[in-house]
Design a protein around this motif. Structure first.
Motif, PDB file in Angstrom:
ATOM      1  N   SER A  81      45.350 -54.478  35.896  1.00  0.00           N
ATOM      2  CA  SER A  81      44.174 -54.904  34.848  1.00  0.00           C
ATOM      3  C   SER A  81      44.040 -56.057  33.838  1.00  0.00           C
ATOM      4  CB  SER A  81      43.384 -53.549  34.012  1.00  0.00           C
ATOM      5  OG  SER A  81      44.471 -53.139  33.209  1.00  0.00           O
ATOM      6  N   CYS A  82      45.479 -56.083  33.607  1.00  0.00           N
ATOM      7  CA  CYS A  82      45.933 -57.297  32.485  1.00  0.00           C
ATOM      8  C   CYS A  82      45.568 -58.820  33.036  1.00  0.00           C
ATOM      9  CB  CYS A  82      47.357 -57.265  32.314  1.00  0.00           C
ATOM     10  SG  CYS A  82      47.728 -56.031  30.938  1.00  0.00           S
ATOM     11  N   ALA A  83      45.460 -58.876  34.496  1.00  0.00           N
ATOM     12  CA  ALA A  83      45.045 -60.124  35.190  1.00  0.00           C
ATOM     13  C   ALA A  83      43.573 -60.400  34.390  1.00  0.00           C
ATOM     14  CB  ALA A  83      44.754 -59.979  36.677  1.00  0.00           C
ATOM     15  N   PHE A  84      42.975 -59.540  34.237  1.00  0.00           N
ATOM     16  CA  PHE A  84      41.419 -59.942  33.516  1.00  0.00           C
ATOM     17  C   PHE A  84      41.489 -59.954  31.948  1.00  0.00           C
ATOM     18  CE2 PHE A  84      41.108 -57.833  37.791  1.00  0.00           C
ATOM     19  CZ  PHE A  84      40.430 -59.228  38.345  1.00  0.00           C
ATOM     20  N   TYR A  85      42.705 -59.969  31.264  1.00  0.00           N
ATOM     21  CA  TYR A  85      42.533 -59.887  29.898  1.00  0.00           C
ATOM     22  C   TYR A  85      42.308 -61.266  29.447  1.00  0.00           C
ATOM     23  CZ  TYR A  85      44.179 -58.716  25.061  1.00  0.00           C
ATOM     24  OH  TYR A  85      44.228 -58.607  23.791  1.00  0.00           O
ATOM     25  N   ASP A  86      40.867 -61.030  28.535  1.00  0.00           N
ATOM     26  CA  ASP A  86      40.656 -62.511  27.957  1.00  0.00           C
ATOM     27  C   ASP A  86      40.162 -63.362  29.126  1.00  0.00           C
ATOM     28  OD1 ASP A  86      41.070 -61.726  25.325  1.00  0.00           O
ATOM     29  OD2 ASP A  86      42.870 -62.786  24.901  1.00  0.00           O
ATOM     30  N   ARG A  98      35.728 -68.396  32.491  1.00  0.00           N
ATOM     31  CA  ARG A  98      36.381 -67.148  33.267  1.00  0.00           C
ATOM     32  C   ARG A  98      36.581 -67.111  34.575  1.00  0.00           C
ATOM     33  NH1 ARG A  98      33.277 -66.404  28.836  1.00  0.00           N
ATOM     34  NH2 ARG A  98      33.897 -65.778  26.637  1.00  0.00           N
ATOM     35  N   LYS A  99      37.365 -66.018  35.007  1.00  0.00           N
ATOM     36  CA  LYS A  99      37.246 -65.693  36.422  1.00  0.00           C
ATOM     37  C   LYS A  99      36.557 -64.691  37.044  1.00  0.00           C
ATOM     38  CE  LYS A  99      41.817 -64.347  37.080  1.00  0.00           C
ATOM     39  NZ  LYS A  99      42.499 -63.948  35.866  1.00  0.00           N
ATOM     40  N   ALA A 100      35.930 -63.755  35.885  1.00  0.00           N
ATOM     41  CA  ALA A 100      35.259 -62.802  36.443  1.00  0.00           C
ATOM     42  C   ALA A 100      34.287 -62.587  35.457  1.00  0.00           C
ATOM     43  CB  ALA A 100      35.811 -61.525  36.824  1.00  0.00           C
ATOM     44  N   ILE A 101      33.066 -61.900  35.896  1.00  0.00           N
ATOM     45  CA  ILE A 101      31.950 -61.354  34.786  1.00  0.00           C
ATOM     46  C   ILE A 101      31.579 -59.855  35.522  1.00  0.00           C
ATOM     47  CG2 ILE A 101      30.330 -62.348  36.324  1.00  0.00           C
ATOM     48  CD1 ILE A 101      28.913 -63.205  33.652  1.00  0.00           C
ATOM     49  N   ILE A 102      31.277 -58.957  34.535  1.00  0.00           N
ATOM     50  CA  ILE A 102      30.710 -57.772  34.693  1.00  0.00           C
ATOM     51  C   ILE A 102      29.261 -57.784  34.219  1.00  0.00           C
ATOM     52  CG2 ILE A 102      30.515 -55.322  33.794  1.00  0.00           C
ATOM     53  CD1 ILE A 102      33.475 -55.543  32.792  1.00  0.00           C
ATOM     54  N   LEU A 103      28.451 -57.493  35.551  1.00  0.00           N
ATOM     55  CA  LEU A 103      26.891 -57.691  35.294  1.00  0.00           C
ATOM     56  C   LEU A 103      26.519 -56.161  34.983  1.00  0.00           C
ATOM     57  CD1 LEU A 103      26.360 -59.586  38.336  1.00  0.00           C
ATOM     58  CD2 LEU A 103      26.730 -60.716  36.483  1.00  0.00           C
ATOM     59  N   GLN A 104      25.955 -55.987  33.751  1.00  0.00           N
ATOM     60  CA  GLN A 104      25.977 -54.676  33.216  1.00  0.00           C
ATOM     61  C   GLN A 104      24.780 -53.960  34.355  1.00  0.00           C
ATOM     62  OE1 GLN A 104      25.702 -53.977  29.089  1.00  0.00           O
ATOM     63  NE2 GLN A 104      23.734 -52.831  29.302  1.00  0.00           N
ATOM     64  N   ASN A 105      24.861 -52.917  34.538  1.00  0.00           N
ATOM     65  CA  ASN A 105      24.097 -51.932  35.378  1.00  0.00           C
ATOM     66  C   ASN A 105      23.686 -52.676  36.555  1.00  0.00           C
ATOM     67  OD1 ASN A 105      22.518 -51.653  32.433  1.00  0.00           O
ATOM     68  ND2 ASN A 105      23.082 -50.075  33.267  1.00  0.00           N
ATOM     69  N   HIS A 106      24.723 -53.551  37.141  1.00  0.00           N
ATOM     70  CA  HIS A 106      24.704 -54.229  38.208  1.00  0.00           C
ATOM     71  C   HIS A 106      26.107 -54.265  39.175  1.00  0.00           C
ATOM     72  CE1 HIS A 106      22.917 -58.385  40.364  1.00  0.00           C
ATOM     73  NE2 HIS A 106      23.457 -57.367  41.250  1.00  0.00           N
ATOM     74  N   GLY A 107      27.179 -54.925  38.778  1.00  0.00           N
ATOM     75  CA  GLY A 107      28.257 -54.678  39.387  1.00  0.00           C
ATOM     76  C   GLY A 107      29.122 -55.931  38.868  1.00  0.00           C
ATOM     77  N   LEU A 108      30.080 -56.390  39.834  1.00  0.00           N
ATOM     78  CA  LEU A 108      30.978 -57.168  39.284  1.00  0.00           C
ATOM     79  C   LEU A 108      31.013 -58.522  40.130  1.00  0.00           C
ATOM     80  CD1 LEU A 108      34.190 -55.000  39.754  1.00  0.00           C
ATOM     81  CD2 LEU A 108      32.905 -55.108  37.770  1.00  0.00           C
ATOM     82  N   LEU A 109      31.422 -59.614  39.578  1.00  0.00           N
ATOM     83  CA  LEU A 109      31.291 -60.963  40.256  1.00  0.00           C
ATOM     84  C   LEU A 109      32.576 -61.619  39.715  1.00  0.00           C
ATOM     85  CD1 LEU A 109      28.442 -63.450  40.533  1.00  0.00           C
ATOM     86  CD2 LEU A 109      30.633 -64.340  39.502  1.00  0.00           C
TER      87      LEU A 109
END
Length: 266
Positions: A149-154, A182-193
């Motif tokens: 999970s550290c791959a996504f830190y900051d 950034r490399k990723a985003i959490i779409l609230q109530n939706h999922g990951l990208l």
């Protein structure tokens, strides 16, 4: 059996081995085929992971010759059945240039905005994976609970609040703005990208981010979690979170899925 005399044994010489990046393609055609084949493999892998759900989910790869165009999956084809020849080419206006099926409208809106805003992004992945959806409902970023999970830190953002299916161009632009570099985003109530400078990296980041979300859900359900210290998490991110690391991490999956389902290359 005759014993080997100690003085006849030649000590082996130490050798250094390292993973080597792929050589640049010799032509646009070669690079295009590479990206399309890895994109098809990504869908097959996502099908294996259970990321497919109805008409939802899309992964795109920028065309190497025409960077304002990108390859995307056709609507209504299960991830586990997608072949290289099934992929469709679209432009930023949503015109289907190659292919004879519709595409996911929300997928076009999201990916078009991302590809416009981030010239460095070769591929972007979004599906309605179960753990990604469950985690997104918490409305919080991932914690640095494990090495993975550290791959996504900051290096990931939170897009909120949920405002319905992303069909409006302005909503896609807001999403791209929130993602930033950034490399990723959490779409609230939706999922990951996730995004990457290769199809391989974008695909790997999605797989491992969903896994990190799963791990955090399990850990928090079991008790009080103990996140990794920020300085250690930051250092670990530099070790496991590079696009090249994502590229290399995808290779065993590529070898495996092609051996299992060679028809994906058709």
């Amino acid at each position: 059996m005759n014993a080997i005399a100690p003085d006849t044994i030649i000590a082996p010489q130490a050798r250094a081995f390292q993973l080597t990046p792929r050589k640049p393609a010799a032509s646009h055609e070669e690079e295009r085929l590479h990206r399309r084949q890895r994109l098809a493999a990504t869908f097959r892998l996502f099908g294996r992971y259970g990321f497919d759900q109805g008409l939802a989910g899309h992964v795109t790869a920028r065309d190497p010759e025409f960077p304002e165009r990108y390859w995307i999956n056709p609507l209504g084809v299960h991830f586990s059945q997608i072949r290289t020849s099934d992929l469709q080419l679209v432009d930023h206006d949503g015109n289907i240039l190659i292919g004879n099926r519709p595409i996911n409208t929300a997928g076009f809106t999201i990916h078009s905005a991302l590809h416009k805003a981030r010239p460095d992004v070769i591929a972007a992945a979004h599906t309605h994976s179960t753990y990604g959806k469950a985690f997104s409902a918490l409305g919080t970023p991932l914690l640095p609970l494990t090495q993975d999970s550290c791959a996504f830190y900051d290096d990931h953002a939170l897009f909120n609040p949920f405002s319905g299916v992303v069909l409006d161009d302005s909503e896609g632009e807001k999403l791209a703005q929130t993602l930033g570099n950034r490399k990723a985003i959490i779409l609230q109530n939706h999922g990951l990208l996730t995004v990457g400078n290769s199809v391989e990296a974008a695909a790997w980041w999605f797989i491992t981010m969903d896994n990190a979300a799963h791990a955090q859900l399990l850990a928090q359900a079991a008790g009080t979690v103990k996140p990794i210290a920020p300085d250690v998490a930051r250092k670990t991110a530099s070790q496991v979170g590079s696009d090249l690391g994502g590229y290399f991490s995808f290779q065993p999956l590529w070898d495996w899925i092609v051996a299992q389902e060679p028809d994906l290359l058709d």
